[in-house]
Design a protein around this motif. Sequence first.
Motif, PDB file in Angstrom:
ATOM      1  N   THR A  76     -73.393 -59.586   6.597  1.00  0.00           N
ATOM      2  CA  THR A  76     -74.536 -59.055   5.863  1.00  0.00           C
ATOM      3  C   THR A  76     -75.185 -57.935   6.687  1.00  0.00           C
ATOM      4  OG1 THR A  76     -75.780 -60.879   6.828  1.00  0.00           O
ATOM      5  CG2 THR A  76     -75.026 -61.153   4.569  1.00  0.00           C
ATOM      6  N   GLN A  77     -76.242 -57.314   6.152  1.00  0.00           N
ATOM      7  CA  GLN A  77     -76.938 -56.265   6.878  1.00  0.00           C
ATOM      8  C   GLN A  77     -77.657 -56.841   8.113  1.00  0.00           C
ATOM      9  OE1 GLN A  77     -76.982 -52.790   6.359  1.00  0.00           O
ATOM     10  NE2 GLN A  77     -75.239 -53.378   5.098  1.00  0.00           N
ATOM     11  N   ASP A  78     -77.976 -55.959   9.050  1.00  0.00           N
ATOM     12  CA  ASP A  78     -78.488 -56.372  10.365  1.00  0.00           C
ATOM     13  C   ASP A  78     -79.667 -57.340  10.272  1.00  0.00           C
ATOM     14  OD1 ASP A  78     -76.631 -54.537  11.124  1.00  0.00           O
ATOM     15  OD2 ASP A  78     -77.989 -53.229  12.215  1.00  0.00           O
ATOM     16  N   ASN A  79     -80.608 -57.041   9.375  1.00  0.00           N
ATOM     17  CA  ASN A  79     -81.809 -57.870   9.257  1.00  0.00           C
ATOM     18  C   ASN A  79     -81.541 -59.214   8.599  1.00  0.00           C
ATOM     19  OD1 ASN A  79     -83.825 -56.311  10.468  1.00  0.00           O
ATOM     20  ND2 ASN A  79     -83.996 -54.991   8.679  1.00  0.00           N
ATOM     21  N   ASP A  80     -80.329 -59.422   8.146  1.00  0.00           N
ATOM     22  CA  ASP A  80     -80.006 -60.623   7.380  1.00  0.00           C
ATOM     23  C   ASP A  80     -78.897 -61.427   8.054  1.00  0.00           C
ATOM     24  OD1 ASP A  80     -80.828 -62.115   5.244  1.00  0.00           O
ATOM     25  OD2 ASP A  80     -79.629 -61.071   3.741  1.00  0.00           O
ATOM     26  N   HIS A  81     -78.961 -61.535   9.380  1.00  0.00           N
ATOM     27  CA  HIS A  81     -77.968 -62.305  10.125  1.00  0.00           C
ATOM     28  C   HIS A  81     -78.501 -63.667  10.572  1.00  0.00           C
ATOM     29  CE1 HIS A  81     -75.269 -58.662  11.462  1.00  0.00           C
ATOM     30  NE2 HIS A  81     -75.272 -58.874  10.162  1.00  0.00           N
ATOM     31  N   TYR A  82     -79.742 -63.699  10.992  1.00  0.00           N
ATOM     32  CA  TYR A  82     -80.263 -64.903  11.637  1.00  0.00           C
ATOM     33  C   TYR A  82     -80.312 -66.112  10.701  1.00  0.00           C
ATOM     34  CZ  TYR A  82     -83.580 -68.102  13.859  1.00  0.00           C
ATOM     35  OH  TYR A  82     -84.183 -69.212  14.389  1.00  0.00           O
ATOM     36  N   GLU A  83     -80.976 -65.977   9.573  1.00  0.00           N
ATOM     37  CA  GLU A  83     -81.188 -67.147   8.715  1.00  0.00           C
ATOM     38  C   GLU A  83     -79.888 -67.729   8.167  1.00  0.00           C
ATOM     39  OE1 GLU A  83     -83.971 -68.601   4.955  1.00  0.00           O
ATOM     40  OE2 GLU A  83     -84.267 -66.605   5.825  1.00  0.00           O
ATOM     41  N   PRO A  84     -78.977 -66.909   7.601  1.00  0.00           N
ATOM     42  CA  PRO A  84     -77.731 -67.515   7.116  1.00  0.00           C
ATOM     43  C   PRO A  84     -76.887 -68.119   8.234  1.00  0.00           C
ATOM     44  CG  PRO A  84     -77.640 -65.117   6.938  1.00  0.00           C
ATOM     45  CD  PRO A  84     -79.049 -65.473   7.255  1.00  0.00           C
ATOM     46  N   THR A  85     -76.910 -67.517   9.405  1.00  0.00           N
ATOM     47  CA  THR A  85     -76.126 -68.061  10.517  1.00  0.00           C
ATOM     48  C   THR A  85     -76.671 -69.409  10.957  1.00  0.00           C
ATOM     49  OG1 THR A  85     -75.554 -65.829  11.285  1.00  0.00           O
ATOM     50  CG2 THR A  85     -75.304 -67.639  12.853  1.00  0.00           C
ATOM     51  N   MET A  86     -77.977 -69.516  11.100  1.00  0.00           N
ATOM     52  CA  MET A  86     -78.568 -70.787  11.514  1.00  0.00           C
ATOM     53  C   MET A  86     -78.332 -71.874  10.475  1.00  0.00           C
ATOM     54  SD  MET A  86     -79.820 -70.444  14.559  1.00  0.00           S
ATOM     55  CE  MET A  86     -81.218 -71.524  14.922  1.00  0.00           C
ATOM     56  N   ARG A  87     -78.461 -71.509   9.208  1.00  0.00           N
ATOM     57  CA  ARG A  87     -78.239 -72.508   8.161  1.00  0.00           C
ATOM     58  C   ARG A  87     -76.773 -72.940   8.135  1.00  0.00           C
ATOM     59  NH1 ARG A  87     -80.662 -71.389   2.242  1.00  0.00           N
ATOM     60  NH2 ARG A  87     -82.399 -70.789   3.615  1.00  0.00           N
ATOM     61  N   ALA A  88     -75.865 -71.984   8.310  1.00  0.00           N
ATOM     62  CA  ALA A  88     -74.437 -72.316   8.292  1.00  0.00           C
ATOM     63  C   ALA A  88     -74.040 -73.180   9.479  1.00  0.00           C
ATOM     64  CB  ALA A  88     -73.617 -71.027   8.279  1.00  0.00           C
ATOM     65  N   LEU A  89     -74.632 -72.928  10.642  1.00  0.00           N
ATOM     66  CA  LEU A  89     -74.361 -73.777  11.800  1.00  0.00           C
ATOM     67  C   LEU A  89     -74.750 -75.218  11.512  1.00  0.00           C
ATOM     68  CD1 LEU A  89     -75.600 -71.475  14.720  1.00  0.00           C
ATOM     69  CD2 LEU A  89     -73.235 -72.203  14.313  1.00  0.00           C
ATOM     70  N   GLY A 176     -86.483 -49.993  11.133  1.00  0.00           N
ATOM     71  CA  GLY A 176     -87.165 -51.045  10.403  1.00  0.00           C
ATOM     72  C   GLY A 176     -86.304 -51.685   9.336  1.00  0.00           C
ATOM     73  N   GLN A 177     -85.369 -50.908   8.786  1.00  0.00           N
ATOM     74  CA  GLN A 177     -84.472 -51.423   7.755  1.00  0.00           C
ATOM     75  C   GLN A 177     -83.209 -52.029   8.343  1.00  0.00           C
ATOM     76  OE1 GLN A 177     -83.726 -48.366   4.811  1.00  0.00           O
ATOM     77  NE2 GLN A 177     -85.877 -47.755   4.757  1.00  0.00           N
ATOM     78  N   SER A 178     -82.865 -51.669   9.572  1.00  0.00           N
ATOM     79  CA  SER A 178     -81.660 -52.215  10.211  1.00  0.00           C
ATOM     80  C   SER A 178     -81.986 -52.664  11.631  1.00  0.00           C
ATOM     81  CB  SER A 178     -80.526 -51.176  10.186  1.00  0.00           C
ATOM     82  OG  SER A 178     -80.928 -49.980  10.838  1.00  0.00           O
ATOM     83  N   SER A 179     -81.794 -51.771  12.597  1.00  0.00           N
ATOM     84  CA  SER A 179     -82.077 -52.115  13.993  1.00  0.00           C
ATOM     85  C   SER A 179     -82.083 -50.834  14.813  1.00  0.00           C
ATOM     86  CB  SER A 179     -81.008 -53.084  14.527  1.00  0.00           C
ATOM     87  OG  SER A 179     -79.712 -52.537  14.384  1.00  0.00           O
ATOM     88  N   PRO A 180     -82.640 -50.866  16.026  1.00  0.00           N
ATOM     89  CA  PRO A 180     -82.579 -49.678  16.880  1.00  0.00           C
ATOM     90  C   PRO A 180     -81.131 -49.283  17.143  1.00  0.00           C
ATOM     91  CG  PRO A 180     -84.098 -51.310  17.774  1.00  0.00           C
ATOM     92  CD  PRO A 180     -83.362 -51.978  16.659  1.00  0.00           C
TER      93      PRO A 180
END
Length: 413
Positions: A76-89, A176-180
């Motif tokens: 997924t896009q940069d800002n949308d990695h943390y939540e799905p990864t944690m839930r999938a773990l 702000g939409q992706s990452s530095p």
Amino acid sequence: MIEAALLGAGGRGMFAYGEYARKRPNEIRFVAVAEPDEERRTRFAEQHGIPEERRFETWERLLAHPKLCRALLVCTQDNDHYEPTMRALEQGYDILLEKPMSTDPSEALAIARRAEELGRVLTVCHPMRYSPYFQEAKRIVDGGEIGRVMTVQWTENVGYWHQAHSFVRGNWRNAGQSSPMILQKSCHDMDMLQWLIGTECEAVSSFGSLSYFHEGNAPAGSAARCTDGCAVERTCPFSAIKWYYNEKTDFVQRAASISNKLEDRWEAIRTGPYGRCVYRCDNDVVDHQVVNLRFEGDVTVSFTMTGFTEENARTFKIMGTEGQIRGNEERNELEVKRFGGARRMYYPEQVEGGHNGADTMLMSEFVKQLERGAPASLTSGIVSAKSHLIAFAAEASRRSGRTIDMKEYIESL
């Protein structure tokens, strides 16, 4: 054979990892996909024979189901990695996670730590470790051919056209939409440097800015779009008509999977993000940046990332107590010179696939890791998180003007 699900059927998911599965159906098979864009979702599903009931519009809908398979690829896009990864773990998936792990340093650490706590496989997509080219560089360093590493000069030549495509007009133009940019583009390089040097990073300082790609440098007679009667379009090296309509048709797939039909391509650059003047976009990421690093053992590194190059590959010089290595990734060339001694040239094996075969080797290792149920041979989630933190620290230094002590920085998280 490993069964897998994909979150995000964009360029990386579709072409890097999807193509691997299509070419090696005896190793890995995709059985589910989540992608908000209907065309991409359908295309990926049809390529991999995924039934309608396993095609999801969002990752939330896919993860709302009981565990569907062994592995999950988070693209997924940069800002949308943390939540799905944690839930999938938590659901028991082993994960291949696109970089950056997260746009927040605390979240990157949390992902790595949770994967370790749960005993899940977490492989972050730092494919350069798996490249035969950089594998050979690592072998030379570890073999002691240049003695003890003392100094490294490393350049990420982004390429003028790549800068315009990805970081001015494209998905990673706005922090702000992706990452530095130092995180999105160069967490690869931070990972490579800590891997090749083999010790912990102690301190970081950085300078950089967005100096060129803004309205103040727009040529006289230019327009908001390349298709709006721009007076300098024909001579502009960043012309969207040149790159997406006439000459560089390979960019069509990269630029939002635009159709190969000329009328569709014209409409896309007339109305879409890739047709905008590079001096009149909503970009805010840097177009050049330098980072100074000090590693344990008094090893110093000078790293440069710049969008003002013709070439689009890494170049480097690794200097040791007994010799030096010069590397040019584009030429697949490594030159080793011992002080007062022999000069040797190395041309590592080349493998089919993106990033000079690194994408292929990454997927191959991920599949093997799942099959043998063993820890990764080249890296881990925690190691990847550490390299991300170097990039985060570099951005903190760039913004504050301070040298960042890595131990203090990590403790502050």
